[in-house]
Design an enzyme around this catalytic site. Structure first.
Site, PDB file in Angstrom:
ATOM      1  N   LYS A  45      94.456  40.092 -49.515  1.00  0.00           N
ATOM      2  CA  LYS A  45      93.748  41.218 -48.910  1.00  0.00           C
ATOM      3  C   LYS A  45      93.568  40.966 -47.411  1.00  0.00           C
ATOM      4  O   LYS A  45      93.183  39.869 -46.988  1.00  0.00           O
ATOM      5  CB  LYS A  45      92.379  41.411 -49.585  1.00  0.00           C
ATOM      6  CG  LYS A  45      91.526  42.454 -48.909  1.00  0.00           C
ATOM      7  CD  LYS A  45      90.901  43.439 -49.852  1.00  0.00           C
ATOM      8  CE  LYS A  45      89.924  44.325 -49.063  1.00  0.00           C
ATOM      9  NZ  LYS A  45      89.900  45.705 -49.493  1.00  0.00           N
ATOM     10  N   CYS A 134      96.707  51.275 -42.966  1.00  0.00           N
ATOM     11  CA  CYS A 134      95.532  51.927 -43.556  1.00  0.00           C
ATOM     12  C   CYS A 134      95.144  53.191 -42.797  1.00  0.00           C
ATOM     13  O   CYS A 134      94.915  53.152 -41.587  1.00  0.00           O
ATOM     14  CB  CYS A 134      94.357  50.963 -43.596  1.00  0.00           C
ATOM     15  SG  CYS A 134      94.571  49.702 -44.855  1.00  0.00           S
ATOM     16  N   LYS A 172     104.020  46.265 -42.665  1.00  0.00           N
ATOM     17  CA  LYS A 172     103.680  47.266 -43.687  1.00  0.00           C
ATOM     18  C   LYS A 172     103.513  48.617 -43.022  1.00  0.00           C
ATOM     19  O   LYS A 172     102.660  48.792 -42.144  1.00  0.00           O
ATOM     20  CB  LYS A 172     102.401  46.860 -44.429  1.00  0.00           C
ATOM     21  CG  LYS A 172     102.092  47.791 -45.616  1.00  0.00           C
ATOM     22  CD  LYS A 172     101.036  47.182 -46.530  1.00  0.00           C
ATOM     23  CE  LYS A 172     100.750  48.065 -47.717  1.00  0.00           C
ATOM     24  NZ  LYS A 172      99.746  47.454 -48.627  1.00  0.00           N
TER      25      LYS A 172
END
Lengths: 423, 434
Positions: A45, A134, A172
């Site tokens: 995480k 995110c 990512k």
């Protein structure tokens, strides 16, 4: 026995199933249990500056009795002390040397990137994943998708990471862009070793129609979250295929997005993923889901005669093309199997109202619909609504027309068959 | 091993629960909640990971699904048919808690295991030879499960069976609408397919071979001899034609023919599951008037409620609180003399009567066989059963036991568990671990 060993940009794991950077990879205790359950790797995480989370963090999109076909979260990166995370990463890597341990990172300044990369590698990370994805919370602070949506920023930060890292760097990517390709190419220019995609999609999962507040509800307000789970798989597949089929894009891909079982994983790999990452299904069902993933993949490979993952990775890539290259003269029609038809007539109404008005109720004693094949355009709608597996099949018709694409038609005037259902 | 005759009455029966189609199995499997620490798993003596095998049906991973089942219970195919799931795993399903139909675990397990058999899938290999050998006495589920596990650990095995065929009650005693004898022997062959299990049929303990001989010849012994002959009333005219032990009669239905010519009314004495199987089988063979005779009230009969419900649906009636005294008839039985009983199963004076019958089956239980090994030093017998510890060990070093001869007669799944458990203990014993 097929070999399931995965190699994504030099990061090797006993199988291609990695935990995505998310709550299931929040701590050493969890990651070790996941490895015990069979997960080949884990992306820790996201580490960064300490944050604080809110109460009420997740939302589910439930549909026709199925809980959470889509899932949404407004949780931020890790809220645990950096030292604790790094100590646990070191411990996990020591105890599980054969599993891949990738550390997800999200910080702001070049100095911060340099420092956290050094400490992550010192802790034993096999690779780094730069969280440019995110779409909630962190992006308001100039990180996450705020980076991923700007190719220049993406490239610059990636280049910092690449220069400071001695282990493979995965970028990512966020799906909250109109075309994924410039973003993958930016990561490549920055020196990334691989990309992973997709991160979550900016979303409002639902609105409470009594309190009139978007969910998940925090006090008296809601905010947009990041959407994931089975419902996003088609979006993710397209983005993976889009990058994988871009000739100048050369990096390996770690596929993410709604992977719930081995079949989903195979689909991602067939479109070019060399590893896959899973979060939502684990959130909902636990680490134990990996047992079926491993076995299912193994059995599939055995049945197909594949000995290693490279035999299937990208297997569907040649069959992914532009619309303009599709054979316009290919013709199929719906055929109904009278033996298995249960007479619900869902195909009749679907064709009448959403198709091309070519399926009629049957006229005999039995309720078996009749397809007017002269009018059927082969759209698949009836097959999609049919509740009986194999009852409606889309059958190719030999119409005598040689293959011809729209692009060929425009370029050289090649003839197309007469249109059906267009009167 | 002798084969099952083609001509036999059991082939007249249809499955009580029809097999699932792939679509039905998928739809049922999709309803499973994939519980953690699942009550259905806890309800299974062999602890099959039910949620996991069901999840694998939904993903199309039937190969893995069957592996999950067989890893826990190598007799998973027969157990899927014969387990009283209505009182075990299915009863434990959490869907029951909100009055939603529970997952049909037995039918799903049958779907998967049938598919595995049809596909020829095998999962287990014999371990490297340990140089040790184990005698397994009795060829029923307990010994089969034990032998399979022992082979995985590399120990040589010899099964000694008094009959000409293996499978125990799975072959000779299961109601044919649940499991037919040919499927039972197919399972035997599938299990023994691991290789390295020698079979000595027509070899009875105490007659053809003694425990001491087996101990001399092998490094350990597993006793899985099951139960013996049907219990009778022990009255003078029990030899009348038309009076049979239920277990023996069921075996004739399964492996041969029974003559029901001229039989108008049949009585089955007993209230247990053998009695409930017997009445249903007689109805299935075409008898119209089949009645249960039980000395207690309906509520206290030991047989499963769901089996009795099914029997009633099929037309069976019962004489509750009715205790047999003896038989009527010359040459062939014509009736059963009975007396009524009170709430505590005590005979009520002056309540004698005779129930007409042309066929009477006794389902009062079976003889226990502990006496066959009772004389061996260290072995203790408790209520006719061989006493074992939590690992299946008897008090005699190197002698282990499991199945009906230790538990007095339970389900196939109990025997499967006890056999496997004993095999693990035998392995530890042979390899010198504590």
């Amino acid at each position: 026995m097929p070999d399931l060993t995965a190699n994504c940009a030099g990061i090797v794991s006993p199988n291609p199933f990695w935990l995505a950077s998310a709550p299931p990879s929040n701590s050493g205790e969890q990651v070790m249990r996941a490895f015990d359950a069979g997960w080949g790797g884990a992306v820790w995480k996201t580490l960064g500056q300490p944050i604080q989370n809110v109460s009420s963090r997740f939302g589910g999109h439930h549909y026709r009795g199925t809980r959470a076909i889509g899932f949404n979260n407004i949780e931020l990166i890790t809220d645990r002390p950096l030292d604790t995370n790094l100590r646990e990463i070191e411990e996990v890597k020591k105890r599980y040397p054969h599993n891949a341990l990738i550390v997800s990172l999200m910080v702001e300044s070049e100095e911060e990137w340099k420092e956290i990369i050094r400490r992550s590698i010192d802790a034993g990370a096999d690779g780094l994943e730069l969280n440019f994805g995110c779409p909630h919370g962190m992006c308001e602070r100039g990180m996450g998708s705020a980076v991923g949506q700007e190719p220049k920023v993406n490239e610059r930060i990636t280049s910092w990471a690449a220069s400071y890292s001695s282990v493979p760097v995965i970028v990512k990517l966020t799906p909250n862009v109109h075309d994924i390709r410039p973003h993958g190419l930016a990561a490549q220019r920055g020196g990334a070793d691989a990309v992973s995609l997709i991160n979550t999609i900016k979303s409002i999962v639902s609105v409470d129609i009594d309190s009139m507040i978007p969910a998940p509800i925090v006090g008296e307000l809601g905010t947009n979250g990041g959407y994931c789970g089975p419902a996003v798989k088609p979006i993710a597949l397209q983005m993976v295929a889009s990058l994988a089929s871009t000739p100048e894009f050369k990096l390996p891909i770690s596929g993410i997005g709604g992977i719930s079982n081995w079949r989903d994983a195979v689909e991602f790999m067939l479109l070019g993923s060399s590893s896959v990452q899973v979060c939502t299904e684990v959130m909902l069902r636990g680490y134990r889901v990996v047992e079926d993933m491993i076995e299912g993949l193994e059995f599939y490979m055995r049945e197909k005669g594949f000995e290693r993952l490279d035999d299937l990775i990208g297997g569907a890539a040649p069959a992914f093309s532009e619309w303009g290259d599709l054979d316009m003269n290919f013709e199929s029609v719906a055929r109904v199997d009278a033996e298995t038809c249960i007479g619900c007539y869902d195909c009749v109404v679907a064709c009448a109202d959403g198709g091309h008005q070519c399926i009629e109720p049957g006229r005999g004693d039995r309720r078996v619909p009749v397809v007017d094949e002269e009018e059927c355009v082969g759209c698949n709608l009836c097959e999609i609504v049919c509740p009986v597996p194999g009852c409606i099949t889309m059958t190719e018709v030999d119409n005598g027309w040689a293959p011809a694409t729209w692009n060929q038609h425009l370029a050289s005037g090649v003839r197309l068959r007469p249109k059906k259902g267009s009167h | 091993m002798s084969t099952i005759p083609a001509e036999r009455d059991e082939t007249k029966f249809e499955d009580f629960k029809a097999p699932y189609t792939a679509h039905q199995a998928r739809m049922e499997a999709e309803r499973c909640l994939y519980c953690e620490d699942a009550p259905c798993v806890k309800a299974c003596p062999t602890s099959i990971d039910v949620p996991q095998f069901i999840r694998k049906i939904t993903s199309g991973n039937l190969w893995g699904s069957a592996r999950t089942i067989f890893s826990a219970n190598i007799l998973g195919m027969s157990c899927s048919r014969v387990c009283p799931v209505e009182t075990s795993c299915v009863a434990a399903c959490v869907h029951n808690e909100q009055a939603v139909a529970p997952i049909q675990i037995g039918r799903l397990q049958r779907f998967v295991t049938d598919h595995a058999y049809e596909s020829g899938w095998r999962y287990f290999e014999a371990g490297g030879s340990s140089g040790k050998s184990v005698a397994l006495v009795g060829g029923g589920p307990a010994s089969l499960a034990a032998a399979h596990e022992l082979r995985r650990k590399g120990h040589a095995c010899t099964i000694y069976e008094k009959r000409r065929m293996l499978g125990g009650l799975n072959t000779t005693g299961i109601a044919p609408y649940k499991l037919r004898a040919d499927r039972a022997t197919e399972e035997v062959e599938w299990v023994l397919g691991i290789g390295g299990v020698d079979i000595e049929t027509s070899t009875a303990l105490g007659e053809d071979v003694s425990l001491e001989e087996l101990e001399m010849k092998h490094d350990a012994v597993f006793i899985g001899i099951g139960l013996g002959e049907d219990t009778f009333l022990s009255v003078t005219n029990e030899h009348l034609e038309g009076v049979h032990g239920a277990v023996e009669f069921i075996e004739r239905i399964k492996l041969g023919r029974v003559d029901l010519d001229g039989v108008g009314r049949a009585l089955v004495i007993g209230g247990g599951n053998t009695a409930l199987d017997a009445v249903r089988e007689l109805v299935g063979l075409g008898l119209d008037d089949v009645r249960l005779v039980y000395r207690g009230r309906e509520e206290v009969k030991p047989g499963y409620a769901h089996e009795w419900e099914a029997a009633k649906m099929e037309g069976v009636r019962a004489h509750w609180q009715t205790q047999p005294i003896d038989y009527r008839g010359e040459g062939r039985v014509s009736g059963l003399r009975c007396v009524r009983t009170d709430e505590k199963k005590r005979a009520i004076d002056g309540s004698e009567r005779t129930l007409d019958a042309d066929l009477i089956l006794l389902a009062l239980g079976q003889e226990t066989l502990g006496s066959l090994v009772a004389s061996a030093e260290g072995i203790e017998i408790d209520g006719g059963c061989v006493r074992i510890d939590d690992n299946g060990a008897t008090g005699r070093p190197g002698v282990f036991a499991g199945g009906d001869c230790t538990n007095g007669g339970k389900e196939v799944v109990n025997a499967a568990f006890e056999g496997k458990r004993a095999a693990e203990a035998i392995d530890r014993y042979l390899m010198g671990e504590k």
